[in-house]
Design a protein around this motif. Structure first.
Motif, PDB file in Angstrom:
ATOM      1  N   UNK A 102       2.789   1.850  14.149  1.00 31.80           N
ATOM      2  CA  UNK A 102       1.764   0.982  14.941  1.00 31.80           C
ATOM      3  C   UNK A 102       0.443   1.079  14.499  1.00 31.80           C
ATOM      4  N   UNK A 103       0.093   2.283  14.259  1.00 36.26           N
ATOM      5  CA  UNK A 103      -1.149   2.633  13.504  1.00 36.26           C
ATOM      6  C   UNK A 103      -1.436   2.084  12.161  1.00 36.26           C
TER       7      UNK A 103
ATOM      8  N   UNK B  38      -3.613  -4.981   9.743  1.00 38.18           N
ATOM      9  CA  UNK B  38      -4.319  -6.391  10.482  1.00 38.18           C
ATOM     10  C   UNK B  38      -5.709  -6.298  10.007  1.00 38.18           C
ATOM     11  N   UNK B  39      -6.609  -5.175  10.092  1.00 35.50           N
ATOM     12  CA  UNK B  39      -7.848  -5.213   9.636  1.00 35.50           C
ATOM     13  C   UNK B  39      -8.009  -5.419   8.173  1.00 35.50           C
ATOM     14  N   UNK B  40      -7.326  -4.889   7.425  1.00 37.21           N
ATOM     15  CA  UNK B  40      -7.451  -5.029   5.962  1.00 37.21           C
ATOM     16  C   UNK B  40      -6.995  -6.354   5.272  1.00 37.21           C
TER      17      UNK B  40
ATOM     18  N   UNK C 198     -14.026   9.791  12.030  1.00 40.98           N
ATOM     19  CA  UNK C 198     -15.219   8.919  11.310  1.00 40.98           C
ATOM     20  C   UNK C 198     -14.803   7.776  11.048  1.00 40.98           C
ATOM     21  N   UNK C 199     -13.537   7.544  10.636  1.00 41.17           N
ATOM     22  CA  UNK C 199     -12.902   6.675   9.776  1.00 41.17           C
ATOM     23  C   UNK C 199     -12.523   5.465  10.596  1.00 41.17           C
ATOM     24  N   UNK C 200     -12.602   5.293  11.889  1.00 42.12           N
ATOM     25  CA  UNK C 200     -12.071   4.215  12.645  1.00 42.12           C
ATOM     26  C   UNK C 200     -10.589   4.163  12.630  1.00 42.12           C
ATOM     27  N   UNK C 201      -9.903   2.893  12.448  1.00 38.44           N
ATOM     28  CA  UNK C 201      -8.713   2.761  12.524  1.00 38.44           C
ATOM     29  C   UNK C 201      -8.076   3.403  11.489  1.00 38.44           C
ATOM     30  N   UNK C 202      -8.517   3.938  10.188  1.00 41.96           N
ATOM     31  CA  UNK C 202      -7.894   4.566   9.099  1.00 41.96           C
ATOM     32  C   UNK C 202      -7.798   5.898   9.772  1.00 41.96           C
TER      33      UNK C 202
END
Length: 325
Positions: free
Chosen positions: A205-206, A212-214, A90-94
């Motif tokens: 990598x994750x 990158x997003x944050x 539910x939390x995408x990249x996180x």
């Protein structure tokens, strides 16, 4: 045997950070499954259901809080039930980073480091007490009318997601109060390895993806960041200042004054949003025609967009999309 627990402070100090629109979409889906239509849930937010599925779209904390208030009014006492519907995915990249973690400890630490990639309002903190670890989900700073709802939702979501990471769960116990929720588990559970899925990216990598997003979200804070979120939502209509100010509950004059106090102007924020989105759209694999990019960014025509993009980057959009930078 004592277990060493390194306590990681959550990256966010309060709940007023922008968040992925997917979190609001989750609430809308929950309500729809119980007979509450999306337009009802989104009333007053300035959002439409279609806005919630745009890749990369964000909402302000205030917009999501309006949805929470509607749920609380129409489905009272459902915070714990809402929380039980979340999964790591539910939390995408996180969520991706959680599943890529090597141990429960790593998953907990990555969550706290990137808590502003979650949908949490009641922020968690880890405390060590002997051979026990307590994850305290603190809602004391939240608005009183939704505090209990959000503490119940966020504590339950953390419990459900954490239990899903390892076979048989963590044996944690969670308790809910009107202002604080607590998840209590044995410190030894933190060293349990997560099952490895060969299709899941490595932990580093994750985490890099999260970073990158944050990084983009943390470039601006406070009123400037909320303005950027609302500008992004309203770009196809040109992001008029009056509409963005109204979305923040302000007059244009008040918004101009608050941005001046933050050391930035409205047009500069619009330009930042347009440049960032333009680069992203032109760098994507499914490159869009320049005219389509111009329309998405609220330009009257492709020529106006081309002029602006060349000023930003030194090359026209067509050359940029071919890798000439």
């Amino acid at each position: 045997m004592a277990h060493e627990v390194r306590v990681v402070e959550p990256a966010a100090r309060d709940w007023e950070f922008p968040r992925a629109a997917a979190g609001t979409a989750h609430l809308v889906s929950y309500a729809a499954a119980r007979g509450v239509a999306a337009p009802v849930v989104l009333a007053g937010t300035g959002l439409r259901e279609a806005d919630l599925v745009v890749p990369g779209r964000e909402v302000t904390a205030a917009q999501e809080l309006l949805v929470v208030r509607t749920l609380q009014r129409l489905l009272p006492g459902s915070g714990e039930r809402v929380g039980a519907t979340y999964r790591a995915s539910s939390f995408g990249v996180l969520g991706y980073a959680l599943l890529a973690s090597r141990t429960v400890r790593e998953a907990m630490e990555v969550t706290l480091r990137f808590i502003d990639l979650s949908y949490a309002f009641a922020l968690p903190r880890a405390e060590l007490s002997g051979e026990r670890v307590r994850l305290v989900v603190d809602g004391s700073g939240l608005p009183g009318d939704v505090r209990a709802f959000l503490v119940a939702r966020d504590t339950t979501a953390i419990h459900v997601v954490a239990d899903s990471l390892v076979p048989g769960g963590l044996g944690a116990v969670h308790t809910l109060g009107p202002e604080v929720g607590v998840l209590d588990l044995a410190a030894a559970e933190l060293d349990r390895p997560l099952p490895r899925d060969p299709s899941t990216a490595g932990a580093q990598l994750a985490e890099d993806m999260c970073r990158d997003v944050v990084a983009r979200r943390r470039e601006r804070t406070g009123i400037a960041r909320d303005v950027q979120v609302l500008v992004t939502q309203r770009l196809p209509e040109g992001a008029p200042m009056a509409a963005v100010a109204g979305g923040l509950g302000l007059t244009e004059r008040s918004l101009r004054r608050r941005l001046a106090a933050a050391g930035v102007g409205y047009r500069a924020l619009v330009e930042e949003v347009r440049e960032s989105l333009a680069r992203s759209l032109l760098e994507s694999r499914a490159t869009l025609p320049v005219a389509d990019v111009a329309r998405r960014l609220g330009y009257a025509d492709a020529a106006a967009f081309t002029h602006a993009f060349t000023r930003w980057t030194g090359v026209p959009p067509a050359a940029y999309s071919r890798g000439v930078r």
